[in-house]
Design an enzyme around this catalytic site. Sequence first.
Site, short mmCIF file in Angstrom:
data_model
loop_
_atom_site.label_atom_id
_atom_site.label_comp_id
_atom_site.label_asym_id
_atom_site.label_seq_id
_atom_site.Cartn_x
_atom_site.Cartn_y
_atom_site.Cartn_z
N GLU A 10 49.27 43.89 34.49
CA GLU A 10 49.59 42.55 34.96
C GLU A 10 49.68 41.64 33.74
O GLU A 10 48.76 41.57 32.92
CB GLU A 10 48.49 42.08 35.92
N ASN A 26 42.05 41.48 38.99
CA ASN A 26 42.46 41.73 40.38
C ASN A 26 42.18 43.21 40.58
O ASN A 26 43.04 44.06 40.43
CB ASN A 26 43.95 41.42 40.57
N LYS A 29 36.25 38.43 39.48
CA LYS A 29 37.12 37.35 39.96
C LYS A 29 36.88 37.28 41.46
O LYS A 29 37.18 38.22 42.18
CB LYS A 29 38.58 37.69 39.66
N GLU A 32 42.78 33.27 44.25
CA GLU A 32 44.07 33.93 44.46
C GLU A 32 43.95 35.13 45.39
O GLU A 32 44.46 36.22 45.12
CB GLU A 32 44.66 34.37 43.11
N ARG A 91 44.28 22.34 41.95
CA ARG A 91 43.90 23.50 41.14
C ARG A 91 43.10 23.15 39.89
O ARG A 91 42.08 23.76 39.61
CB ARG A 91 45.16 24.26 40.72
N ASP A 131 45.76 26.89 33.44
CA ASP A 131 45.99 28.33 33.43
C ASP A 131 46.74 28.77 32.19
O ASP A 131 47.92 29.14 32.28
CB ASP A 131 46.78 28.69 34.70
N GLU A 182 37.27 32.23 27.88
CA GLU A 182 38.34 33.20 28.16
C GLU A 182 39.64 32.65 27.61
O GLU A 182 40.15 31.64 28.07
CB GLU A 182 38.45 33.45 29.67
N GLU A 237 51.66 35.35 28.47
CA GLU A 237 52.25 35.14 29.79
C GLU A 237 53.06 33.84 29.85
O GLU A 237 54.12 33.79 30.47
CB GLU A 237 51.13 35.11 30.84
N HIS A 278 53.05 23.82 33.07
CA HIS A 278 53.40 24.52 34.31
C HIS A 278 54.86 24.32 34.69
O HIS A 278 55.19 24.02 35.85
CB HIS A 278 52.48 24.01 35.43
N TRP A 290 51.18 24.47 43.49
CA TRP A 290 51.71 25.69 42.90
C TRP A 290 53.07 25.41 42.24
O TRP A 290 53.62 26.27 41.55
CB TRP A 290 51.89 26.79 43.97
C1 BDP Z 1 47.20 33.82 36.12
C2 BDP Z 1 48.06 35.05 36.18
C3 BDP Z 1 47.58 36.03 37.23
C4 BDP Z 1 46.10 36.33 37.00
C5 BDP Z 1 45.32 35.04 36.98
C6 BDP Z 1 43.85 35.24 36.64
O1 BDP Z 1 49.38 34.67 36.47
O2 BDP Z 1 48.36 37.20 37.13
O3 BDP Z 1 45.62 37.18 38.00
O4 BDP Z 1 45.85 34.18 35.99
O5 BDP Z 1 43.45 34.80 35.57
O6 BDP Z 1 47.55 33.07 35.00
O7 BDP Z 1 43.10 35.78 37.43
#
Ligand code: BDP
Length: 712
Positions: free
Chosen positions: A178, A221, A298, A302, A347, A376, A398, A404, A532, A554
């Site tokens: 991912e 995940n 986690k 999500e 968020r 993010d 983190e 990404e 974003h 989102w």
């Molecule tokens: C987001 C990513 C997603 C991750 C999430 C996370 O798009 O794929 O699962 O972070 O940190 O930025 O859990």
Amino acid sequence: MCIKIRPFFCGLILGLLSLYTLATPADFSGEDGYRLWLKYDELDNTKLKKAYIKQLSGVYLDASSATGKVIKQELELALPALLGKPLTFNTKADNASLRIQLNQSPSALISGDGFSIQSQGKHLNITANTQVGLLYGTFHFLRLVQTEQSLAKLDITQSPKIQLRMLNHWDDLDRHTERGFAGESIFDWHKLPDYKEQRYYDYARANASIGINGIVPINVNSNALILSPAYLQKVQALADVFRPYGIKVYLSIKFSSPQQLDGLATSDPLDKQVQQWWQNKTAEIYKLIPDFGGFLVKANSEGQPGPGDYGRTHADGANMLAKALKPFGGNVLWRAFVYAHDSEHERSLQAYTEFVPLDGQFEDNVSVQVKNGPIDFQPREPFSPLFGAMPQTSLAMEFQVTQEYLGFSTHLAYLGTMYKEVLDADTHVKGTGSSVAKVIDGSLEGHSLSVMAGVANIGADRNWTGHIFGQANWYVLGRLAWDHELSAEQIAHEWVAMTLTHDVKSSEQIVAMMMASRENIVNYMTPLGLHHLMDTGHHYGPGPWVDNLGRADWNPTYYHRADDFGIGLDRTSKGTNGVSQYAPYWQEIFSDPAKTPDELLLWFHHLPWDYKMRSGQTLWQELVAHYYTGAAAAEQMQQDWLTLKNNIEPNQFNQVRMALAIQVKEAKWWRDACVLYFQSYSKMPLPMGFEKPKHSLEYYQSLKFPYAPGQG
Ligand code: BDP
């Protein structure tokens, strides 16, 4: 020359030349990137090499432990290759010039796996309190040689500033990664536990060389199967490979594992049977892996299960796991990245709102792992307001190493400058000097558990990270976790010398490129505090127009709020009140556009298109200028790289050359799509001198990339 000949011939010559270039295969000889910063090619500085050879006439070390063997192996690989001369090992310390030995009684000058490297007459002593400390000392010594430092009169003592220095892989059991852009996962679960690839050992060497001491091989995940007996054997095999290198394995777990694996009726953390299940599972893991690191979680984010499903708090969930791990010395890394689609909070406010009230409730073997910014991993965010807001809790940093949101693996972005920007940010929670780094390393509030993690950018590509310069981001993460006071520039210099070239002029040029690279990306993607703006799902390319996703927050349109009046998200008390989550010092600054730094302006304020900026230009003019400056800088970087051809090995050179060509194209794509889109609101002309976008806004909006890599 062309001016003098007739245009027809001129065109012909240029045409033939480009045909020739197209037809000539690129030179892929030399280093392909596999050896990372541990190339160990023979030094070409003969004077220095002679001096080293004289100083390193024999090595003494006790190689009886597994880590001792690794040290010996590394020296055997490195020194003869670097010096062009076989290495002698002495059986007695007295005769050896390089002596690698544990301290007879632990030195108080060193903590954890720290080390000393000291000159003593004709001897060079590497000492430590632990075997792994000796390994780190050896790698540091090799770094001195690789970067051509003098070995005379050395007096170095170092201890890690952060205790757990971790890589988090977002890799699935089927090897999909991912947000990975360097091929499939390096972990071949199907062939484990029997087949242990050389890559695992080289990965361990690379990590140990920069002080990484913990890895999470699977995605946050997570998949409950990872805790099944068959998979735990595979994890055990990895842990066995990594142990001598000082690396512990941790696992991302699925909070609903008790139900999914063993059919329990619930996964409620306050249920006795559930607690017992985790205790049994933990004991089962430690039987296989006595130095197992712990769990990364986690939860309730999500769509992931968590304690919230049973009306329990994050602390209830984390503490249940912490109690199971405690007797064995394991830790829980509980993520604060909580995007619950059913929360009424926006968020960027959620992490603070959910976690700050829980301060003081977590067990002392829990660290709450916080993303560097409130949203993010965007190209630029302010530091997360959680840093400093939970004094009674260990907070882990983190970072995202995988790019990404910064151009995947084709954009050159050295993230050292970004990591430093966050670590050096002053939270002001305890007056001036309360830096994020001090929150993380535990020194601000006296926590002993300290953690820095990076979401890995590593895959099965030959060069590990897709882009040769992606290796620098892996490297800098480890180096800063070891010592966050090092400068991004110094680390870049080290990496360049070990990976690309010793040529002084070329190194200066490459380091300058690296140091500017992240800001270039901010400029052509999300300048002045925008964020974003990426396209949906895969996050590849611009999508500022996206407004059709399930929850308002989102959508990119939620974050930039472009309208006929202006642009930016009001996070003052008149808007989302995000500013209230910061210390009063920052509240005052962030609440006032005149005081807010330009680079975060639109993060905190919605301002008119003709707002007068510090530069004297209007907001619209300045926004456009940033987009064009960023794209132009990408082009400049491409030109600069071409001049380095003779000082970089052809394979590395050509890989970067090709990636830079993509970056230039994509920088213009970002620039043109965003400028055209925002122009549809500002209704203002492009300032004079800027080249018109090649396509219409509709064209950019029509682009689709169903197979962009790394999708979640
Ligand atoms: C987001 C990513 C997603 C991750 C999430 C996370 O798009 O794929 O699962 O972070 O940190 O930025 O859990």
